[in-house]
Every structure is written in structure tokens, then in C-alpha cells.
Design a protein around this motif. Structure first.
Motif, PDB file in Angstrom:
ATOM      1  N   ASN A  41      28.817 -36.350  17.934  1.00 37.09           N
ATOM      2  CA  ASN A  41      29.915 -36.277  18.899  1.00 37.09           C
ATOM      3  C   ASN A  41      29.686 -35.191  19.953  1.00 37.09           C
ATOM      4  N   LYS A  45      30.706 -35.362  23.917  1.00 41.76           N
ATOM      5  CA  LYS A  45      31.380 -34.289  24.651  1.00 41.76           C
ATOM      6  C   LYS A  45      30.593 -33.882  25.890  1.00 41.76           C
ATOM      7  N   HIS A  48      31.219 -36.639  28.397  1.00 42.95           N
ATOM      8  CA  HIS A  48      32.611 -36.560  28.868  1.00 42.95           C
ATOM      9  C   HIS A  48      32.789 -35.389  29.829  1.00 42.95           C
ATOM     10  N   HIS A  49      32.116 -34.285  29.536  1.00 45.25           N
ATOM     11  CA  HIS A  49      32.214 -33.106  30.407  1.00 45.25           C
ATOM     12  C   HIS A  49      31.688 -33.442  31.807  1.00 45.25           C
ATOM     13  N   LYS A  53      36.417 -38.487  30.535  1.00 41.46           N
ATOM     14  CA  LYS A  53      36.610 -39.360  29.368  1.00 41.46           C
ATOM     15  C   LYS A  53      36.838 -40.786  29.852  1.00 41.46           C
TER      16      LYS A  53
END
Length: 113
Positions: A41, A45, A48-49, A53
Motif C-alpha cells: 500500500n 500512497k 495517490h500523492h 486519489k
């Protein structure tokens, strides 16, 4: 002005995959010791950063597909591997890539080897 719910996924899908895989690898594994596990995960992240998202089912699945492609590139280059239980492990070539001057060039060389 609100951002389009598809803007992040469009930006993600518009990226060249090898530079994205190299920069995501560096972001995911910097500070991780050789042979140490890193939760999968953390890759999510990192993406997503950079791209936000995903919003909506199709965007979520597009993100998952790109992340899986990144991990497959890492495995093909022998810089990281998935364990049977799910985490990723930093391999010796991955430790060398982290110290490379140009991570993208190093990744390309490893994929040709």
C-alpha cells in the motif's frame, strides 16, 4: 473551479511507464534496507500523492492496473519482488538503483540485462 474526477487518472495514464516506475520505486524504497519488506500500500500512497486519489470505480481500477504494471516492471528488472504474503522486498539490484545517478537509465539497463 472544481477539478474533473477523471483528471488524476488521465494524468496517470498519460505518464511514460518506465520513468513513472523508476520514480515510484525511489519514493517507495528510499530508506528501506536490502531484503526488507515494504507494504504494497506504500506504492498506492506514492501514486495517490502524485496523482490524487481515484474517484469512482473506473478510476480506481485504472490506478490498480497501473500500480500492478509498475510492480511487474520492478519484478522484471529484479529490483523488488512480491512475497507470498503480499509485501514487496527490496532486492540487491534495487539497492543499486537507489544509489544510481539516473534511476530511469539504470532501470532501463536492468530491463535489458
Amino acid at each position: 473551479m472544481t477539478e474533473s474526477p477523471t483528471a488524476g487518472v488521465e494524468a496517470l495514464l498519460g505518464e511514460e511507464i518506465l520513468p513513472l516506475a523508476a520514480s515510484t520505486f525511489v519514493g517507495t524504497f528510499t530508506g528501506v534496507g536490502l531484503g526488507r519488506e515494504r507494504a504494497r500500500n506504500v506504492v498506492d500512497k506514492e501514486i495517490h500523492h502524485r496523482f490524487g486519489k481515484p474517484r469512482g470505480g473506473d478510476a480506481h481500477y485504472a490506478y490498480k492496473a497501473v500500480i500492478l504494471q509498475i510492480v511487474l516492471i520492478w519484478e522484471q528488472a529484479r529490483i523488488a519482488a512480491r512475497t507470498a504474503s503480499g509485501p514487496l522486498v527490496l532486492l540487491p539490484d534495487g539497492a543499486r538503483l537507489l544509489n544510481a545517478t539516473d534511476a530511469v537509465d539504470e532501470l532501463r539497463a536492468l530491463l535489458r540485462a
